[in-house]
Scaffold this active site. Sequence first.
Site, short mmCIF file in Angstrom:
data_model
loop_
_atom_site.label_atom_id
_atom_site.label_comp_id
_atom_site.label_asym_id
_atom_site.label_seq_id
_atom_site.Cartn_x
_atom_site.Cartn_y
_atom_site.Cartn_z
N CYS A 86 0.84 -1.21 0.00
CA CYS A 86 0.00 0.00 0.00
C CYS A 86 0.88 1.26 0.00
CB CYS A 86 -0.92 0.00 1.22
SG CYS A 86 -2.05 1.40 1.18
N CYS A 90 0.44 5.04 6.66
CA CYS A 90 -0.15 4.88 8.00
C CYS A 90 0.88 4.21 8.92
CB CYS A 90 -1.42 4.04 7.90
SG CYS A 90 -2.55 4.66 6.64
N CYS A 93 0.50 0.48 10.18
CA CYS A 93 0.01 -0.57 9.30
C CYS A 93 1.10 -1.48 8.73
CB CYS A 93 -0.80 0.04 8.16
SG CYS A 93 -1.59 -1.23 7.14
N CYS A 130 -16.52 -8.90 5.78
CA CYS A 130 -15.82 -7.63 5.52
C CYS A 130 -14.56 -7.94 4.70
CB CYS A 130 -15.40 -6.98 6.83
SG CYS A 130 -16.74 -6.80 8.00
N CYS A 161 -19.37 -5.96 3.56
CA CYS A 161 -18.66 -4.72 3.88
C CYS A 161 -17.36 -4.73 3.09
CB CYS A 161 -18.36 -4.66 5.38
SG CYS A 161 -17.49 -3.15 5.87
N CYS A 221 -19.35 2.18 8.09
CA CYS A 221 -18.61 1.59 9.21
C CYS A 221 -17.40 2.49 9.37
CB CYS A 221 -18.19 0.16 8.86
SG CYS A 221 -17.06 -0.56 10.05
N ARG A 293 -17.97 -1.86 17.59
CA ARG A 293 -17.21 -3.12 17.45
C ARG A 293 -15.91 -3.10 18.24
NH1 ARG A 293 -16.43 -4.04 11.88
NH2 ARG A 293 -18.59 -4.71 11.89
N1 SAM Z 1 -6.66 0.49 3.10
C1 SAM Z 1 -7.95 0.75 3.58
C2 SAM Z 1 -8.01 1.97 4.43
O1 SAM Z 1 -7.04 2.30 5.11
O2 SAM Z 1 -9.07 2.60 4.47
C3 SAM Z 1 -8.58 -0.40 4.29
C4 SAM Z 1 -7.85 -1.29 5.22
S1 SAM Z 1 -7.20 -0.58 6.68
C5 SAM Z 1 -6.20 -1.91 7.22
C6 SAM Z 1 -8.56 -0.48 7.80
C7 SAM Z 1 -8.31 -0.02 9.21
O3 SAM Z 1 -7.68 -1.04 9.97
C8 SAM Z 1 -7.42 1.18 9.42
O4 SAM Z 1 -8.07 2.38 9.17
C9 SAM Z 1 -7.08 1.04 10.88
O5 SAM Z 1 -8.02 1.70 11.69
C10 SAM Z 1 -7.14 -0.48 11.13
N2 SAM Z 1 -5.80 -1.03 11.34
C11 SAM Z 1 -4.84 -1.21 10.42
N3 SAM Z 1 -3.71 -1.71 10.98
C12 SAM Z 1 -3.97 -1.83 12.30
C13 SAM Z 1 -3.20 -2.26 13.41
N4 SAM Z 1 -1.93 -2.64 13.29
N5 SAM Z 1 -3.79 -2.27 14.62
C14 SAM Z 1 -5.08 -1.88 14.77
N6 SAM Z 1 -5.84 -1.46 13.76
C15 SAM Z 1 -5.30 -1.42 12.53
FE1 SF4 Z 2 -2.86 1.28 3.31
FE2 SF4 Z 2 -2.76 0.18 5.70
FE3 SF4 Z 2 -3.14 2.78 5.49
FE4 SF4 Z 2 -5.11 1.07 4.73
S1 SF4 Z 2 -4.31 1.36 6.79
S2 SF4 Z 2 -4.36 2.88 3.63
S3 SF4 Z 2 -3.84 -0.61 3.96
S4 SF4 Z 2 -1.30 1.68 4.85
#
Ligand code: SAM
Ligand code: SF4
Length: 363
Positions: A86, A90, A93, A130, A161, A221, A293
């Site tokens: 990606c 973030c 992530c 989801c 979802c 959501c 949730r």
């Molecule tokens: N890429 C898309 C986005 O960011 O909208 C969808 C997937 S992203 C993994 C969805 C959510 O998962 C993130 O916004 C975050 O809140 C949560 N998330 C991701 N990594 C995480 C982690 N290591 N611990 C807890 N929540 C996490």
């Molecule tokens: Fe990409 Fe992870 Fe951020 Fe979703 S949370 S946009 S998968 S880096």
Amino acid sequence: MGGLCGRFVTPSIYKKNKPQMSISPPTTTTTPATTTRHDWTRAEVEAFFALPLNDLLFEAQSVHRRTFDPNRVQLSTLLSIKTGGCPEDCAYCSQSVHNETGLSAEKLMEVQRVLDEAQKAKDAGATRYCMGAAWREPKDRDLEAIAMMIEGVKAMGMETCMTLGMLSVEQTLKLKTAGLDYYNHNVDTSEEFYDKIITTRTYQDRLDTLSRVREVGIKICSGGIVGLGEEEGDRAGMLMTLANLEVHPESVPINMLVRVEGTKLAQANALDPIDFVRTIAVARIIMPFSMVRLSAGREHMSDELQAMCFFAGANSIFLGEKLLTTTNTAEGRDSQLFAKLGIEPMALECPQPKALAETVAAE
Ligand code: SAM
Ligand code: SF4
Ligand code: DTB
């Protein structure tokens, strides 16, 4: 009045022409009416966080009992349909190319494989499926396969979802046409703390996607993550943003950070579990009709902490051994926990809170 398919309502509180009483934060007693407000101030939300824990939990559980059956929890299952690579940064992530987690980028999963996994989730008791993709936004060419996934999962009798990143108006319409029920897109944290965690897209970008989703009639959501190093005021700010949306998100996932090796937050200080419970309780109070949730992070939560979260008003979890890239809960643990707590899975036929409120108001 008894449970109505997992929801416990006292009809009179929804009747039209009743005085609109709202919940005022510093009170230590329960208020008799449950209504939705969209004008919370940060000070009001912070005042809930500052309540003695027993008062906060009592208030949250009282609200919860007016809008839901307190002993029913909705079950969703998650699948990563496109993992890794990606471009977003973030900090938390595992799937960001800006973090060094060793996760390799995969292609979009075959439709049939997604449907096979969905069937397993349905057999295990999930009512919502989801599907998440590690994208900044979907490419138009992927939307045909995405639509087939939505249609296939719906045909199994589960809610759908998707979480695919930012969406254009056209893409949002395509998802609606395919029959998508929910779109997950989190605000993640407060507006003020946001740029300490993500710099490649703005808070406003996220709100814009949410308003497109709402506009076409897909349910929202949206929640966030705690334990990022934010302050309590940021948790209040995040919940205030969600509660002040024109319509509350139908689902509000509260994720406890899963500290993934190689991410910028791998060494973040763990959030005090009581602060996590407070976040759930405040979400329940200010978004009384939303499913809250208890999302990522359950693997490391004790049964007692999860029980406290359910008491604070959480009424949805992810079922299954895997989230997107990290582990969720060991097989059998959730059914044992539910048995111990007397909790039962929420049935799919439950009307959505708003629909129910309107139905009852019209009586
Ligand atoms: N890429 C898309 C986005 O960011 O909208 C969808 C997937 S992203 C993994 C969805 C959510 O998962 C993130 O916004 C975050 O809140 C949560 N998330 C991701 N990594 C995480 C982690 N290591 N611990 C807890 N929540 C996490
Ligand atoms: Fe990409 Fe992870 Fe951020 Fe979703 S949370 S946009 S998968 S880096
Ligand atoms: C959400 O708020 N939490 C889920 C879902 N929406 C997509 C994702 C949790 C991801 C946890 C880390 C991982 O497994 O990679």
